[in-house]
Design a protein around this motif. Structure first.
Motif, PDB file in Angstrom:
ATOM      1  N   SER A   1      48.549 -15.026   7.367  1.00 24.26           N
ATOM      2  CA  SER A   1      47.394 -15.045   6.453  1.00 24.26           C
ATOM      3  C   SER A   1      46.563 -13.793   6.707  1.00 24.26           C
ATOM      4  CB  SER A   1      46.541 -16.279   6.754  1.00 24.26           C
ATOM      5  OG  SER A   1      45.269 -16.203   6.137  1.00 24.26           O
ATOM      6  N   ILE A   2      45.655 -13.497   5.765  1.00 24.91           N
ATOM      7  CA  ILE A   2      44.629 -12.507   6.090  1.00 24.91           C
ATOM      8  C   ILE A   2      43.877 -12.972   7.346  1.00 24.91           C
ATOM      9  CG2 ILE A   2      44.212 -11.415   3.846  1.00 24.91           C
ATOM     10  CD1 ILE A   2      42.005 -13.505   3.345  1.00 24.91           C
TER      11      ILE A   2
ATOM     12  N   LEU B   1      36.071 -20.703   9.569  1.00 28.54           N
ATOM     13  CA  LEU B   1      37.528 -20.920   9.593  1.00 28.54           C
ATOM     14  C   LEU B   1      38.072 -20.489  10.960  1.00 28.54           C
ATOM     15  CD1 LEU B   1      38.462 -19.504   6.040  1.00 28.54           C
ATOM     16  CD2 LEU B   1      38.612 -21.906   6.733  1.00 28.54           C
TER      17      LEU B   1
ATOM     18  N   TYR C   1      41.368 -22.248  12.208  1.00 24.55           N
ATOM     19  CA  TYR C   1      42.454 -21.808  11.319  1.00 24.55           C
ATOM     20  C   TYR C   1      42.825 -20.349  11.628  1.00 24.55           C
ATOM     21  CZ  TYR C   1      44.917 -20.619   6.985  1.00 24.55           C
ATOM     22  OH  TYR C   1      45.838 -20.179   6.066  1.00 24.55           O
TER      23      TYR C   1
ATOM     24  N   GLY D   1      46.380 -13.672   0.741  1.00 17.81           N
ATOM     25  CA  GLY D   1      44.923 -13.530   0.744  1.00 17.81           C
ATOM     26  C   GLY D   1      44.254 -14.805   0.266  1.00 17.81           C
ATOM     27  N   ILE D   2      43.877 -14.825  -1.009  1.00 18.07           N
ATOM     28  CA  ILE D   2      43.155 -15.985  -1.559  1.00 18.07           C
ATOM     29  C   ILE D   2      43.958 -16.510  -2.748  1.00 18.07           C
ATOM     30  CG2 ILE D   2      40.929 -16.802  -2.428  1.00 18.07           C
ATOM     31  CD1 ILE D   2      40.491 -15.370   0.154  1.00 18.07           C
TER      32      ILE D   2
ATOM     33  N   MET E   1      45.029 -26.048  -0.929  1.00 20.36           N
ATOM     34  CA  MET E   1      44.364 -25.644   0.315  1.00 20.36           C
ATOM     35  C   MET E   1      43.003 -25.024   0.016  1.00 20.36           C
ATOM     36  SD  MET E   1      45.548 -23.120   3.433  1.00 20.36           S
ATOM     37  CE  MET E   1      46.578 -24.314   4.261  1.00 20.36           C
ATOM     38  N   TRP E   2      42.942 -24.128  -0.964  1.00 22.59           N
ATOM     39  CA  TRP E   2      41.660 -23.488  -1.262  1.00 22.59           C
ATOM     40  C   TRP E   2      40.705 -24.456  -1.964  1.00 22.59           C
ATOM     41  CZ3 TRP E   2      37.686 -20.646  -0.383  1.00 22.59           C
ATOM     42  CH2 TRP E   2      37.826 -19.545   0.452  1.00 22.59           C
TER      43      TRP E   2
ATOM     44  N   ILE F   1      39.161 -26.067   0.974  1.00 18.96           N
ATOM     45  CA  ILE F   1      38.254 -25.158   1.710  1.00 18.96           C
ATOM     46  C   ILE F   1      36.936 -25.048   0.944  1.00 18.96           C
ATOM     47  CG2 ILE F   1      37.869 -22.752   2.434  1.00 18.96           C
ATOM     48  CD1 ILE F   1      40.898 -22.521   2.955  1.00 18.96           C
TER      49      ILE F   1
HETATM   50  C1  LIG Z   1      43.479 -19.878   3.392  1.00 21.41           C
HETATM   51  C2  LIG Z   1      43.684 -18.543   3.951  1.00 21.41           C
HETATM   52  O1  LIG Z   1      44.534 -18.323   4.766  1.00 21.41           O
HETATM   53  C3  LIG Z   1      42.829 -17.431   3.524  1.00 21.41           C
HETATM   54  C4  LIG Z   1      41.553 -17.418   4.269  1.00 21.41           C
HETATM   55  O2  LIG Z   1      42.632 -17.506   2.158  1.00 21.41           O
END
Ligand SMILES: CC(=O)[C@H](C)O
Ligand SMILES: NC(=O)c1ccc[n+]([C@@H]2O[C@H](COP(=O)([O-])OP(=O)(O)OC[C@H]3O[C@@H](n4cnc5c(N)ncnc54)[C@H](O)[C@@H]3O)[C@@H](O)[C@H]2O)c1
Length: 257
Positions: free
Chosen positions: A139-140, A149, A152, A183-184, A189-190, A193
């Motif tokens: 992930s980023i 986060l 994570y 990234g996003i 999942m998002w 978040i």
């Molecule tokens: C969920 C994720 O890994 C990024 C921060 O978008």
């Protein structure tokens, strides 16, 4: 005989997009997820599109499940060529509220899961006289550590580290180990978040956390599962044979390394 790929956590989200793309690339694909109902739905959908797929239910944090997954793939399709450690979960909380339960849950799934999946796949590749590709979901957040986060981000830094060490140790068997760093992307999942971030910040409305993160993307759009699958397709192909131990960002221009 077509090549065979396993994608963990592929009932939905990025994993589903990756499984479909590998099917399009000509792979026989083993879909895998802890959510059996959604897994069955996705397998039916992809079979309806004429992809050669099966589904295996399992939990990536359980070592036996991961070895069973590889066994089922080989029993059904006769071999294994690519293993995508995609499954992962998130947690949102201020640093001072990180609990033992949160740490254990995230590390068990995001980190132990990648280690067990890599071990199961590598054992099979070695039995087949070597060569094989392991592709991990980083992930980023494996390159930057984000506020709220923290746990994570720590798990994704650990994925990056295991990608490096596994690549070094397994190279002698012609096994490559790389990672994709999205990234996003607007997956479940998002959605979760975003929902959690709102709970911790009275100034945020639903959707605003996602918008805030997305607004920093240089290419000015959020990511789709197809964007991620494009990179995984390359990493699963012979075109990437000389690449190992890399954690490659695919984020539309968000984290620059
Ligand atoms: C969920 C994720 O890994 C990024 C921060 O978008
Ligand atoms: N969505 C993003 O913006 C984003 C960004 C960077 C990295 N990632 C990473 O990409 C991967 C996929 O993310 P996503 O957005 O598709 O998530 P998602 O929550 O939409 O989908 C994840 C899938 O994994 C399954 N799963 C969860 N726990 C499991 C377990 N223990 N065993 C087996 N399956 C399990 C879920 O049932 C679900 O189908 C994750 O590793 C995530 O950390 C996502």
């Amino acid at each position: 005989m077509s090549k065979v790929a396993i994608v963990t956590g592929s009932a939905g989200g990025l994993g589903k997009g990756i499984a479909e793309r590998l099917g399009k690339d000509g792979f026989s694909v083993v879909l895998h997820d802890i959510n059996e109902a959604l897994l069955n739905e996705t397998v039916t959908e992809l079979k309806g599109k004429n992809y050669n797929v099966i589904g295996v239910k399992g939990d990536v944090s359980k070592r036996d499940d991961q070895f069973n997954l590889v066994k089922e793939a080989v029993d059904h399709f006769g071999r294994l060529d690519v293993f995508v450690n995609n499954a992962g979960i998130e947690a949102v909380s201020p640093f001072l509220e990180i609990t033992e339960e949160q740490l254990n849950r995230l590390f068990h799934i995001n980190v132990n899961g990648v280690v067990f999946g890599t071990q199961a796949a590598a054992n099979q590749f070695i039995k087949q006289a070597g060569k094989g590709k392991i592709i991990n979901a980083c992930s980023i957040a494996g390159h930057e550590s984000y506020e709220m986060l923290g746990t994570y981000s720590a798990t994704k830094h650990a994925v990056k580290s295991f990608t490096h060490s596994a690549a070094k140790e397994l190279a002698k068997h012609q096994i490559t180990v790389n990672a994709y760093c999205p990234g996003i992307a607007k997956t479940k999942m998002w959605d979760r978040i975003d929902e959690e971030m709102v709970k911790y910040n009275d100034d945020l409305k639903p959707g605003e956390a996602f918008e805030k993160f997305s607004s920093a993307i240089a290419l000015k759009r959020y990511q789709t599962p197809e964007d991620v699958a494009n990179l995984v397709s390359f990493l699963a192909s012979e075109d990437s044979d000389y690449i190992t131990g890399q954690t490659i960002l695919t984020d539309g221009g968000l984290v620059f390394r």
